[in-house]
Design a protein around this motif. Structure first.
Motif, PDB file in Angstrom:
ATOM      1  N   SER A  51       0.985  -1.120  -0.008  1.00  0.00           N
ATOM      2  CA  SER A  51       0.143  -0.022  -0.059  1.00  0.00           C
ATOM      3  C   SER A  51       0.854   1.348  -0.070  1.00  0.00           C
ATOM      4  O   SER A  51       2.233   1.217  -0.006  1.00  0.00           O
ATOM      5  N   ASP A  52       0.253   2.315   0.146  1.00  0.00           N
ATOM      6  CA  ASP A  52       1.130   3.796  -0.185  1.00  0.00           C
ATOM      7  C   ASP A  52       1.261   4.057   1.397  1.00  0.00           C
ATOM      8  O   ASP A  52       2.072   5.161   1.610  1.00  0.00           O
ATOM      9  N   ARG A  58      -4.048   2.865  -0.071  1.00  0.00           N
ATOM     10  CA  ARG A  58      -4.238   3.023  -1.336  1.00  0.00           C
ATOM     11  C   ARG A  58      -3.115   2.191  -2.186  1.00  0.00           C
ATOM     12  O   ARG A  58      -2.235   1.934  -1.315  1.00  0.00           O
ATOM     13  N   PRO A  59      -3.347   1.680  -3.227  1.00  0.00           N
ATOM     14  CA  PRO A  59      -2.307   0.807  -3.987  1.00  0.00           C
ATOM     15  C   PRO A  59      -1.013   1.953  -3.722  1.00  0.00           C
ATOM     16  O   PRO A  59      -1.045   3.255  -4.108  1.00  0.00           O
ATOM     17  N   CYS A  66       2.724  -2.010  -6.091  1.00  0.00           N
ATOM     18  CA  CYS A  66       1.306  -2.283  -5.817  1.00  0.00           C
ATOM     19  C   CYS A  66       1.058  -3.589  -6.272  1.00  0.00           C
ATOM     20  O   CYS A  66       1.525  -4.349  -6.933  1.00  0.00           O
ATOM     21  N   THR A  85      -4.563  -3.057  -6.431  1.00  0.00           N
ATOM     22  CA  THR A  85      -4.767  -2.752  -5.103  1.00  0.00           C
ATOM     23  C   THR A  85      -3.349  -3.173  -4.045  1.00  0.00           C
ATOM     24  O   THR A  85      -2.651  -2.615  -4.519  1.00  0.00           O
TER      25      THR A  85
END
Length: 363
Positions: A51-52, A58-59, A66, A85
């Protein structure tokens, strides 16, 4: 000349600093999960990813990091859809009519908030059809009209036409994975039981689909296993274990009948050929696949891969029930039983007869 040397030194320093702050090299990833549509003309692959780091997550902005689910045309190898995702994939499957693609992924934030989900896409467009939050496992009914999903406390059967909740299957609430019988009359679940001062126990539980009542339960095993493979004739099932072990169970009695050995260290992932001829064991450590003839139980073939990068991104402790790094669905037979798809080298479709590669998928 002095100005020129200064410029060169500054340039070197600039590039050195950039190299220090640049993202580290990320090797090509192999799919953690794969699936083939019932037509055999389309396949799907899923690579786990990061994730970020934000909340809500978020992806990851780097496409190399990701998580990605991709749909591919078998004839041309062309990518038809790509969905981003995050988290570790454990399952990927097309619906029986090939119109939907579903994936189960596990994810927890840095402070331990679980955000597992089962996500369903339109298999032709990649458009999201349904997201089932806090769920970690699923199974499409053979007739295609229902979907069973499992969360940490519930097992729910949905009507796929309008996603109305049909009913609960209480004995399978919180099970590790779930599978429909081939005739759609019952659900089977892998259940983990943890008691103080006792080793963990894993067993198979069968429940009637309409009433939700428990019908049978197998003897417990201390040997962990995470999913079931059902034989096409509805007579037996198989479970995969550490040390290259595959157990074959009688479906009527839920009693183990036979132990097969891949002779390869690591987790063995069992999967049956649709024609009922073979039971295969895929090694989760190196991608090797061993075939056994179901009539004789003798080894009928063995295939190896030279490249295998089967990794997950979020390490889990041995105490956690759901361990996607142990046994994700990284192997599947082609619907006509002539080949199998494996998540090695970006995703490879390989013939059973002779072992020739038919197609590789990946960017």
């Amino acid at each position: 000349m002095i100005r020129s040397n200064s410029f060169i030194i500054a340039l070197v320093v600039t590039f050195s600093c950039a190299a220090l702050h640049a993202a580290p090299f990320v090797p090509a990833r192999d799919p953690n999960v794969v699936a083939i549509a019932p037509s055999g003309n389309v396949v799907a692959t899923g690579c786990s990813g990061m994730s970020d780091g934000s909340f809500p997550p978020r992806p990851h902005p780097d496409v190399r990091k990701c998580a990605v689910v991709a749909i591919w045309d078998v004839a041309t190898g062309k990518r038809l859809a790509r969905m981003e995702t995050f988290g570790d994939f454990t399952q990927l499957a097309f619906s029986p009519d090939g119109t939907l693609l579903a994936a189960a992924r596990l994810f927890a934030t840095a402070d331990g908030v679980p955000m597992n989900e089962v996500r369903i896409w339109d298999a032709t467009t990649g458009r999201v059809v349904k997201v089932l939050d806090r769920c970690h496992a699923f199974c499409f009914a053979p007739a295609g009209n229902r979907l069973a999903v499992v969360s940490r406390s519930k097992c729910v059967v949905y009507d796929k036409t309008d996603w109305s909740k049909e009913h609960l299957i209480p004995p399978l609430g919180g099970c590790v994975s779930v599978s429909f019988l081939n005739d759609g009359s019952a659900l089977l679940g892998v259940v983990r039981e943890t008691k103080a001062e006792q080793p963990d126990q894993y067993f198979i539980r069968k429940c009637d689909l309409e009433t939700g009542k428990q019908l049978q339960q197998s003897q417990p095993l201390a040997n962990a296993f995470y999913r079931l493979a059902l034989a096409p004739d509805n007579a037996s099932l198989a479970t995969g274990h550490d040390g290259g072990n595959v157990l074959v169970w009688d479906l009527a009695t839920l009693a183990p009948q036979l132990r097969l050995q891949t002779s390869i260290k690591g987790w063995a992932h069992p999967f049956f050929s649709p024609d009922g001829k073979y039971l295969a064991g895929g090694c989760q450590d190196n991608g090797d696949v061993v075939l056994w003839d179901l009539n004789t139980t003798k080894e009928a073939g063995r295939f190896s891969f030279d490249k295998w990068n089967a990794r997950t991104f979020y390490t889990r402790t041995a105490e956690e029930t759901f361990r996607p790094e142990k046994d994700p669905q990284r192997f599947v037979f082609h619907p006509d039983s002539s080949a199998y798809l494996v998540g090695g080298s970006g995703g490879v479709l390989r013939l059973i007869d002779g072992g020739r590669e038919l197609k590789r998928f990946g960017d």
